[in-house]
Design a protein around this motif. Structure first.
Motif, PDB file in Angstrom:
ATOM      1  N   ASP A   1       0.821  -1.204   0.000  1.00 51.85           N
ATOM      2  CA  ASP A   1       0.000   0.000   0.000  1.00 51.85           C
ATOM      3  C   ASP A   1       0.858   1.259   0.000  1.00 51.85           C
ATOM      4  O   ASP A   1       0.522   2.253  -0.669  1.00 51.85           O
ATOM      5  CB  ASP A   1      -0.934   0.007   1.214  1.00 51.85           C
ATOM      6  N   GLU A   2       1.962   1.222   0.729  1.00 54.59           N
ATOM      7  CA  GLU A   2       2.882   2.371   0.746  1.00 54.59           C
ATOM      8  C   GLU A   2       3.486   2.598  -0.641  1.00 54.59           C
ATOM      9  O   GLU A   2       3.605   3.734  -1.110  1.00 54.59           O
ATOM     10  CB  GLU A   2       3.993   2.133   1.768  1.00 54.59           C
ATOM     11  N   VAL A   3       3.887   1.509  -1.297  1.00 54.03           N
ATOM     12  CA  VAL A   3       4.444   1.616  -2.648  1.00 54.03           C
ATOM     13  C   VAL A   3       3.385   2.143  -3.609  1.00 54.03           C
ATOM     14  O   VAL A   3       3.658   3.002  -4.465  1.00 54.03           O
ATOM     15  CB  VAL A   3       4.983   0.256  -3.129  1.00 54.03           C
ATOM     16  N   ARG A   4       2.157   1.653  -3.456  1.00 59.17           N
ATOM     17  CA  ARG A   4       1.074   2.100  -4.328  1.00 59.17           C
ATOM     18  C   ARG A   4       0.823   3.608  -4.164  1.00 59.17           C
ATOM     19  O   ARG A   4       0.538   4.304  -5.149  1.00 59.17           O
ATOM     20  CB  ARG A   4      -0.200   1.307  -4.005  1.00 59.17           C
ATOM     21  N   SER A   5       0.952   4.114  -2.952  1.00 56.55           N
ATOM     22  CA  SER A   5       0.747   5.553  -2.723  1.00 56.55           C
ATOM     23  C   SER A   5       1.820   6.383  -3.422  1.00 56.55           C
ATOM     24  O   SER A   5       1.527   7.424  -4.028  1.00 56.55           O
ATOM     25  CB  SER A   5       0.754   5.851  -1.221  1.00 56.55           C
ATOM     26  N   ILE A   6       3.061   5.919  -3.340  1.00 54.66           N
ATOM     27  CA  ILE A   6       4.159   6.621  -4.015  1.00 54.66           C
ATOM     28  C   ILE A   6       3.957   6.553  -5.523  1.00 54.66           C
ATOM     29  O   ILE A   6       4.199   7.535  -6.246  1.00 54.66           O
ATOM     30  CB  ILE A   6       5.505   6.003  -3.599  1.00 54.66           C
TER      31      ILE A   6
ATOM     32  N   THR B   1      13.138   9.899  -8.903  1.00 52.72           N
ATOM     33  CA  THR B   1      13.896  11.009  -8.336  1.00 52.72           C
ATOM     34  C   THR B   1      14.558  10.573  -7.025  1.00 52.72           C
ATOM     35  O   THR B   1      14.191   9.548  -6.436  1.00 52.72           O
ATOM     36  CB  THR B   1      12.969  12.202  -8.055  1.00 52.72           C
ATOM     37  N   ASP B   2      15.495  11.366  -6.566  1.00 51.27           N
ATOM     38  CA  ASP B   2      16.128  11.081  -5.275  1.00 51.27           C
ATOM     39  C   ASP B   2      15.079  11.073  -4.163  1.00 51.27           C
ATOM     40  O   ASP B   2      15.138  10.258  -3.235  1.00 51.27           O
ATOM     41  CB  ASP B   2      17.207  12.130  -4.969  1.00 51.27           C
ATOM     42  N   GLY B   3      14.104  11.966  -4.271  1.00 51.23           N
ATOM     43  CA  GLY B   3      13.060  12.015  -3.264  1.00 51.23           C
ATOM     44  C   GLY B   3      12.205  10.761  -3.270  1.00 51.23           C
ATOM     45  O   GLY B   3      11.826  10.249  -2.209  1.00 51.23           O
ATOM     46  N   GLU B   4      11.904  10.251  -4.450  1.00 48.75           N
ATOM     47  CA  GLU B   4      11.103   9.024  -4.545  1.00 48.75           C
ATOM     48  C   GLU B   4      11.881   7.820  -4.028  1.00 48.75           C
ATOM     49  O   GLU B   4      11.323   6.952  -3.339  1.00 48.75           O
ATOM     50  CB  GLU B   4      10.665   8.801  -5.990  1.00 48.75           C
ATOM     51  N   LEU B   5      13.167   7.775  -4.329  1.00 46.07           N
ATOM     52  CA  LEU B   5      13.991   6.673  -3.815  1.00 46.07           C
ATOM     53  C   LEU B   5      14.060   6.716  -2.292  1.00 46.07           C
ATOM     54  O   LEU B   5      13.988   5.677  -1.625  1.00 46.07           O
ATOM     55  CB  LEU B   5      15.395   6.751  -4.421  1.00 46.07           C
ATOM     56  N   ALA B   6      14.186   7.916  -1.744  1.00 42.83           N
ATOM     57  CA  ALA B   6      14.219   8.055  -0.288  1.00 42.83           C
ATOM     58  C   ALA B   6      12.877   7.640   0.318  1.00 42.83           C
ATOM     59  O   ALA B   6      12.829   6.984   1.364  1.00 42.83           O
ATOM     60  CB  ALA B   6      14.566   9.490   0.087  1.00 42.83           C
TER      61      ALA B   6
ATOM     62  N   GLU C   1      12.157   4.540   2.985  1.00 49.09           N
ATOM     63  CA  GLU C   1      11.450   4.704   4.253  1.00 49.09           C
ATOM     64  C   GLU C   1      10.193   3.836   4.303  1.00 49.09           C
ATOM     65  O   GLU C   1       9.845   3.286   5.348  1.00 49.09           O
ATOM     66  CB  GLU C   1      11.068   6.175   4.432  1.00 49.09           C
ATOM     67  N   ALA C   2       9.543   3.663   3.152  1.00 50.06           N
ATOM     68  CA  ALA C   2       8.279   2.919   3.117  1.00 50.06           C
ATOM     69  C   ALA C   2       8.484   1.420   3.225  1.00 50.06           C
ATOM     70  O   ALA C   2       7.647   0.710   3.800  1.00 50.06           O
ATOM     71  CB  ALA C   2       7.527   3.244   1.830  1.00 50.06           C
TER      72      ALA C   2
ATOM     73  N   ALA D   1      11.232  -4.803   7.590  1.00 53.65           N
ATOM     74  CA  ALA D   1       9.787  -4.778   7.761  1.00 53.65           C
ATOM     75  C   ALA D   1       9.087  -5.853   6.935  1.00 53.65           C
ATOM     76  O   ALA D   1       7.905  -6.130   7.158  1.00 53.65           O
ATOM     77  CB  ALA D   1       9.243  -3.399   7.382  1.00 53.65           C
ATOM     78  N   VAL D   2       9.793  -6.453   5.995  1.00 51.75           N
ATOM     79  CA  VAL D   2       9.171  -7.467   5.133  1.00 51.75           C
ATOM     80  C   VAL D   2       9.005  -8.749   5.935  1.00 51.75           C
ATOM     81  O   VAL D   2       9.941  -9.254   6.556  1.00 51.75           O
ATOM     82  CB  VAL D   2      10.030  -7.717   3.882  1.00 51.75           C
ATOM     83  N   SER D   3       7.812  -9.297   5.905  1.00 49.05           N
ATOM     84  CA  SER D   3       7.491 -10.479   6.698  1.00 49.05           C
ATOM     85  C   SER D   3       7.700 -11.756   5.881  1.00 49.05           C
ATOM     86  O   SER D   3       7.225 -11.866   4.748  1.00 49.05           O
ATOM     87  CB  SER D   3       6.029 -10.423   7.160  1.00 49.05           C
ATOM     88  N   GLY D   4       8.423 -12.722   6.464  1.00 47.19           N
ATOM     89  CA  GLY D   4       8.615 -14.014   5.829  1.00 47.19           C
ATOM     90  C   GLY D   4       9.847 -14.062   4.953  1.00 47.19           C
ATOM     91  O   GLY D   4      10.149 -13.116   4.223  1.00 47.19           O
ATOM     92  N   ALA D   5      10.565 -15.181   5.002  1.00 47.09           N
ATOM     93  CA  ALA D   5      11.741 -15.366   4.169  1.00 47.09           C
ATOM     94  C   ALA D   5      11.337 -15.474   2.698  1.00 47.09           C
ATOM     95  O   ALA D   5      10.225 -15.882   2.370  1.00 47.09           O
ATOM     96  CB  ALA D   5      12.493 -16.631   4.588  1.00 47.09           C
TER      97      ALA D   5
END
Length: 327
Positions: A246-251, A296-301, A305-306, A311-315
């Motif tokens: 969802d965070e990636v989708r927002s970006i 952009t640098d801002g999008e990569l940052a 953060e997102a 934070a990724v769950s599961g191997a």
């Protein structure tokens, strides 16, 4: 589509390739008619790096590539892989990097692919029972014989890459890289590739489909889809990881792109050539559009953060699968 140098031996490829595995193995039932149309559409779009392996089927994916694209062989940068020993009937016998099997596997792939040369030949997984110098030495003999143009490794550790490259120039390492799997950026592998002038090809650049946003529950996967057995696709992990998607989708929405396109653009920003796979033309065209998307640098940052790796769950793979990587 734009092209880029892969490694420092002269191999030039599009900035986005195509992973054909799911058309024949692991991701549910295939549809040869749509697969053939999708593969041909990929070439029309300039996606000419086509990636397969003897293990996909086994053999069935190589045969599909031959049937679908044999008439367009001169347009393709054809990549395939060997590493698990198979009898001709497909019976597996574990990893085998011994020189005799290197030659046997290559000759069989050439037959299945319907070609007289493989553009990029990878060792799919390192055989711990065979020194990498012996395996790559035999692979180099294939180059001398004109059966292979360039050599690659897959999921190999930094020291193994270095030892292999000392025997014969390695053009590419293929490993998993996505917003959900960033290990090789911090464990010395990417730094070693940059030092030695070796290209990086990223498989599963959308987190095995997770970052496309199309997977919201395990029921979205076919009953025989191998991802059902991966820790990252357990019901609990899916629920946790969807919050990251969802965070990636927002970006992505802020950029007027899809989550899949942002995920692919992030991989490209790491200096890798992503090889997303799909069975359908519609998704292929969506993926291809990401080749022109520069973050952009801002999008990569914001993505850093997102989606922090911890934070990724599961191997990303089973314990058995992980045991064959990074060695």
């Amino acid at each position: 589509m734009k092209t880029t140098e892969l490694g420092s031996q002269g191999l030039r490829v599009p900035v986005q390739g195509f992973g054909a595995m799911g058309m024949s193995a692991f991701y549910g039932e295939g549809d040869e008619r749509e697969s053939t149309a999708t593969l041909n559409r990929a070439l029309d779009l300039g996606i000419t790096l086509i990636d397969t392996a003897e293990a996909y089927g086994p053999f069935e994916n190589e045969k599909l590539i031959s049937r679908a694209l044999g008439h367009r062989r001169d347009e393709i940068v054809l990549a395939t892989k060997f590493g698990t020993e198979f009898d001709d009937d497909g019976t597996p016998h574990g990893l085998n990097g011994r020189p005799a099997y290197v030659h046997r596997a290559a000759d069989r792939s050439l037959r299945h692919l319907g070609t007289d040369v493989i553009d990029l030949y990878y060792l799919h997984r390192v055989d711990p029972a065979t020194p990498i110098e012996e395996t790559v030495g035999a692979m180099g003999e294939l180059v001398t014989a004109g059966k292979v143009r360039y050599l690659g490794l897959s999921e190999a550790a930094a020291d193994t890459v270095r030892r292999a490259h000392a025997v014969h120039p390695i053009s590419a390492l293929q490993s998993e890289l996505s917003l959900f799997t960033q290990d090789l950026l911090g464990n010395g592998i990417k730094a070693t590739l940059d030092e030695l002038g070796i290209g990086l090809v990223a498989f599963s650049p959308m987190g095995r489909g997770f970052l496309s946003g199309a997977i919201t529950t395990v029921d979205d996967l076919a009953p025989d889809d191998a991802r059902r057995g991966l820790p990252r696709f357990s019901p609990q992990s899916i629920e946790a990881n969807l919050r990251l998607v969802d965070e990636v989708r927002s970006i992505a929405a802020a950029r007027g792109a899809t989550a899949a396109q942002i995920a692919l653009a992030w991989v490209a920003a790491q200096g890798a050539v992503p090889i997303p796979g799909t069975k359908r033309r519609a998704y292929l065209e969506e993926n291809a559009a990401a080749a022109d998307l520069v973050l952009t640098d801002g999008e990569l940052a914001a993505l850093h953060e997102a989606v922090p790796p911890r934070a990724v769950s599961g191997a990303r793979n089973t314990e058995q699968g992980l045991a064959t990587t990074n060695r």
